[in-house]
Write a protein that holds these residues in place. Sequence first.
Motif: not given
Length: 130
Positions: A35-40, A107-116
């Motif tokens: 949820e946090m990743a989608r919102n961000l 690190k991809d600073q724009t990637q929020f959803e995929d932890a890996f």
Amino acid sequence: RGGTNQFSLLVGVVLNPWREEMVGNFVVFPGKHHEMARNLAAEGGEEALRVALNKSPGPELDTEPKQILAEPGDVILVHSLLPHLPGPNHGHDIRYAVYFRIAHDKKDQTQFEDAFCDFHPVKTAFLQQN
């Protein structure tokens, strides 16, 4: 490097047993990182994360918290956006653990959803086991 989304994974190594709740367990709110990743992502990424972290009282944690039970040597992998906190310790012993914030040097600073997203071999191994 600047920014708030600086690491991909929080890695915890348990150093003494947490065989029951209320002994200082690591507490997580399962699924809230999605949820946090989608919102961000929808609200502007890095800047939205910075604003969210400075808000009070923080994100709505309408998910039931889960206290992690673990044995010495167990490793806990946590998505960087998963809300977490130390649980209360009503036991007789100090809770011992070591935590590391892990990030790829690019690190991809724009990637929020995929932890890996920055650790493809870890992602492959994790997906094969689940």
